[in-house]
Motif scaffolding. Structure first.
Motif, PDB file in Angstrom:
ATOM      1  N   SER A  38     -22.560 -13.980  17.602  1.00 33.70           N
ATOM      2  CA  SER A  38     -21.541 -15.013  17.776  1.00 33.70           C
ATOM      3  C   SER A  38     -22.064 -16.160  18.653  1.00 33.70           C
ATOM      4  O   SER A  38     -21.647 -17.312  18.478  1.00 33.70           O
ATOM      5  N   ASP A  39     -22.980 -15.864  19.574  1.00 37.88           N
ATOM      6  CA  ASP A  39     -23.570 -16.920  20.400  1.00 37.88           C
ATOM      7  C   ASP A  39     -24.391 -17.881  19.543  1.00 37.88           C
ATOM      8  O   ASP A  39     -24.465 -19.079  19.827  1.00 37.88           O
ATOM      9  N   LYS A  42     -21.959 -20.226  17.729  1.00 35.97           N
ATOM     10  CA  LYS A  42     -21.435 -21.215  18.664  1.00 35.97           C
ATOM     11  C   LYS A  42     -22.473 -22.285  18.965  1.00 35.97           C
ATOM     12  O   LYS A  42     -22.174 -23.489  18.967  1.00 35.97           O
ATOM     13  N   ILE A  48     -18.338 -18.460  12.437  1.00 36.21           N
ATOM     14  CA  ILE A  48     -18.988 -17.158  12.325  1.00 36.21           C
ATOM     15  C   ILE A  48     -19.021 -16.680  10.878  1.00 36.21           C
ATOM     16  O   ILE A  48     -19.948 -16.001  10.449  1.00 36.21           O
ATOM     17  N   TYR A  52     -22.204 -15.332   8.725  1.00 43.35           N
ATOM     18  CA  TYR A  52     -22.226 -14.011   8.077  1.00 43.35           C
ATOM     19  C   TYR A  52     -22.457 -14.113   6.569  1.00 43.35           C
ATOM     20  O   TYR A  52     -22.953 -13.164   5.957  1.00 43.35           O
TER      21      TYR A  52
END
Length: 210
Positions: A38-39, A42, A48, A52
């Protein structure tokens, strides 16, 4: 924004997103290989879900980053082997690999994912190419006789360890370190290198999963 029927526009946007994701992943995982995926999303400025769709899990992203670096290494080695002078080919190869910053990421991420058979084949190929480059450099008489192929990995890792917040300054310092190391590789006379040289496969332990 591309219209719903503009497939070329969507492909272009997808390519831009992928480039942003990979660049962000390099930055994030160089700072901390344990960072969550997730970092990366961002840092890249993408959702996200968009990440994915390209990389179902963190391991897929790590494999992509490291495999890209391995392919770049092999491409630079193959280009160097096409050059007529063995010493120029050898030193030019080192410079291009340092500039590409291949080793910073691979050393950080080694052992954090399961390599694919294709990566294994490319890794074996990289060893063959490096052997050929070192053999040609030895044939010129300019590479000190006690240098082995595995020493080249130590040279590249030494340069990759140099890192400051400013990217341009990092590149300058790495080139400076490389110039000093190349001079030592070409040194004639003087004392022998201490200790036995690195053995083939001696650094393979780092790729074993914890």
């Amino acid at each position: 924004m591309p219209s719903p029927n503009d497939t070329s526009g969507r492909r272009k946007q997808a390519a831009l997103n992928d480039e942003a994701i990979l660049e962000a992943a390099r930055e994030v995982f160089l700072n901390d290989p344990r960072s969550p995926i997730s970092d990366v999303a961002k840092h890249a400025g993408v959702g996200i879900s968009a990440l994915y769709r390209r990389y179902p899990g963190k391991e897929d992203l790590l494999r992509k980053l490291c495999h890209d670096g391995l392919r770049r290494y092999n491409a630079e080695a193959e280009a160097a082997l096409a050059e007529p002078d063995g010493w120029t080919a050898f030193t030019g190869f080192l410079g291009r690999v340092v500039d590409a910053d291949v080793h910073s990421l691979t050393v950080h991420l080694a052992g954090t994912f399961t390599p694919t058979p294709e990566m294994g084949a490319d890794a074996a190929r990289s060893g063959e190419l490096a052997d050929a480059l070192v053999a040609r450099a030895h044939a010129t008489g300019r590479l000190r006789a006690d240098v082995v192929t595995q020493d080249i990995g130590l040279v590249l890792e030494s340069c990759a360890a140099v890192r400051v917040p400013d990217r341009a300054r990092t590149a300058e310092l790495r080139r400076r370190v490389l110039a000093m190391l190349v001079d030592s590789l070409a040194r004639t006379g003087g004392s022998d290198l201490p200790g036995p040289p690195p053995a083939p496969g001696e650094f393979a332990w780092r790729w074993r999963r914890a």
